[in-house]
Write a protein that holds these residues in place. Structure first.
Motif, short mmCIF file in Angstrom:
data_model
loop_
_atom_site.label_atom_id
_atom_site.label_comp_id
_atom_site.label_asym_id
_atom_site.label_seq_id
_atom_site.Cartn_x
_atom_site.Cartn_y
_atom_site.Cartn_z
N MET A 22 0.84 -1.19 0.00
CA MET A 22 0.00 0.00 0.00
C MET A 22 0.87 1.25 0.00
N LYS A 23 0.33 2.31 -0.61
CA LYS A 23 1.05 3.57 -0.67
C LYS A 23 0.13 4.72 -0.26
N GLN A 24 0.76 5.79 0.17
CA GLN A 24 0.04 7.01 0.50
C GLN A 24 -0.77 7.48 -0.71
N ASP A 25 -2.00 7.93 -0.46
CA ASP A 25 -2.84 8.46 -1.53
C ASP A 25 -2.40 9.89 -1.81
N THR A 26 -1.36 10.01 -2.64
CA THR A 26 -0.78 11.34 -2.88
C THR A 26 -1.76 12.26 -3.61
N GLU A 27 -2.57 11.72 -4.49
CA GLU A 27 -3.51 12.56 -5.23
C GLU A 27 -4.53 13.19 -4.28
N ALA A 28 -5.04 12.40 -3.35
CA ALA A 28 -6.02 12.93 -2.40
C ALA A 28 -5.40 13.98 -1.49
N LEU A 29 -4.16 13.73 -1.06
CA LEU A 29 -3.50 14.67 -0.17
C LEU A 29 -3.13 15.95 -0.91
N LEU A 30 -2.63 15.82 -2.13
CA LEU A 30 -2.28 17.01 -2.91
C LEU A 30 -3.51 17.86 -3.22
N ALA A 31 -4.65 17.20 -3.41
CA ALA A 31 -5.88 17.93 -3.68
C ALA A 31 -6.24 18.83 -2.51
N VAL A 32 -5.85 18.43 -1.31
CA VAL A 32 -6.09 19.25 -0.13
C VAL A 32 -5.01 20.31 0.03
N LEU A 33 -3.75 19.88 -0.04
CA LEU A 33 -2.64 20.79 0.27
C LEU A 33 -2.42 21.86 -0.79
N ARG A 34 -2.85 21.61 -2.00
CA ARG A 34 -2.65 22.60 -3.06
C ARG A 34 -3.78 23.61 -3.16
N ARG A 35 -4.74 23.52 -2.26
CA ARG A 35 -5.85 24.48 -2.28
C ARG A 35 -5.39 25.88 -1.88
N ALA A 36 -4.32 25.96 -1.08
CA ALA A 36 -3.81 27.25 -0.61
C ALA A 36 -2.36 27.08 -0.18
N PRO A 37 -1.58 28.16 -0.16
CA PRO A 37 -0.17 28.04 0.22
C PRO A 37 0.06 27.77 1.70
N VAL A 38 -0.95 28.01 2.52
CA VAL A 38 -0.81 27.86 3.97
C VAL A 38 -1.92 26.97 4.52
N VAL A 39 -1.53 26.01 5.34
CA VAL A 39 -2.49 25.21 6.12
C VAL A 39 -2.45 25.74 7.55
N PRO A 40 -3.53 26.34 8.03
CA PRO A 40 -3.54 26.83 9.40
C PRO A 40 -3.37 25.68 10.40
N VAL A 41 -2.46 25.85 11.34
CA VAL A 41 -2.27 24.88 12.42
C VAL A 41 -2.96 25.45 13.64
N LEU A 42 -4.03 24.79 14.07
CA LEU A 42 -4.96 25.39 15.03
C LEU A 42 -4.96 24.66 16.37
N ILE A 43 -4.76 25.42 17.43
CA ILE A 43 -4.91 24.92 18.79
C ILE A 43 -6.14 25.61 19.37
N VAL A 44 -7.23 24.88 19.46
CA VAL A 44 -8.52 25.47 19.83
C VAL A 44 -8.98 24.87 21.16
N ASP A 45 -9.11 25.72 22.16
CA ASP A 45 -9.50 25.27 23.50
C ASP A 45 -11.00 25.24 23.70
N ARG A 46 -11.72 26.06 22.94
CA ARG A 46 -13.16 26.21 23.18
C ARG A 46 -13.95 25.82 21.93
N VAL A 47 -14.89 24.90 22.12
CA VAL A 47 -15.68 24.40 20.99
C VAL A 47 -16.47 25.52 20.33
#
Length: 211
Positions: A1-26
């Protein structure tokens, strides 16, 4: 098995930045996701560092246009819980054999963390071609990542950790970088004050970092 690169690239190429979020309150989840999506950043990494993380993922997943993932996934149990909450992709700070194999087994795209050429090669051997370079700053920054481009020509990275609006363009200019991950687009004070307009503005500014 291999990483689904197409599915991941479809997400990561949507924008130059992926926000890394630490959220304490729902209650912050939905307005935060709406602000980031409105600013042009649809891929959202909710780190599994707070007791509220799973509920935050579940809430954000209801926001139109949001592609919600789980960060700081350390083991199969965390992975399963995140996916059950609605996570469409996962991010881990490191790359153990256990988490690499489990992600392939459940079929949810994983961005495994690596900090050295050796770690990247081991992840590559396990079937992965897109990885998180973490912690990017302490691990050598753009200079180190650039040095990996030739010997690991078929591997792409998303550097995270010490990445800011100031140095992001230097990373994004590298041929082996697909996007960067950063927390600066959702500062804690803006979340606590409910200043969603400021977060949307930061997201729009992050969109302009693409080279």
């Amino acid at each position: 098995m291999k990483q689904d690169t197409e599915a991941l690239l479809a997400v990561l190429r949507r924008a130059p930045v992926v926000p890394v979020l630490i959220v304490d309150r729902v209650e912050h989840a939905i307005p935060l996701a709406k602000a980031l999506v409105a600013g042009g950043l649809p891929a959202l990494e909710v780190t599994m560092r707070t007791p509220a993380a799973l509920e935050v993922i579940r809430a954000m997943s209801t926001v139109e246009g949001a592609i919600v993932g789980a960060g700081t996934v350390l083991d199969p149990e965390m992975a399963d819980a995140a996916v059950a909450a609605g996570a469409k992709f996962m991010v881990s700070p490191g790359a153990t054999e256990t988490i690499l194999a489990h992600a392939l087994k459940i079929g949810v795209p994983l961005l495994p963390g690596v900090a050295t050429a050796g770690e990247a090669m081991r992840a590559r051997d396990a079937g992965y071609r897109i990885m998180k370079f973490f912690p990017a700053g302490p691990a050598g920054g753009p200079v180190y990542l650039k040095a990996l481009a030739s010997p690991l020509a078929d591997v792409l990275f998303c550097p995270t950790g010490g990445v800011s609006e100031k140095n992001a363009p230097e990373y994004l200019a590298l041929p082996n970088v697909v996007c960067v991950g950063g927390s600066w687009v959702a500062p804690a004070d803006a979340m606590n004050n409910g200043d969603w307009g400021r977060i949307e503005d930061l997201a729009r500014a992050a969109m302009d970092l693409a080279v």
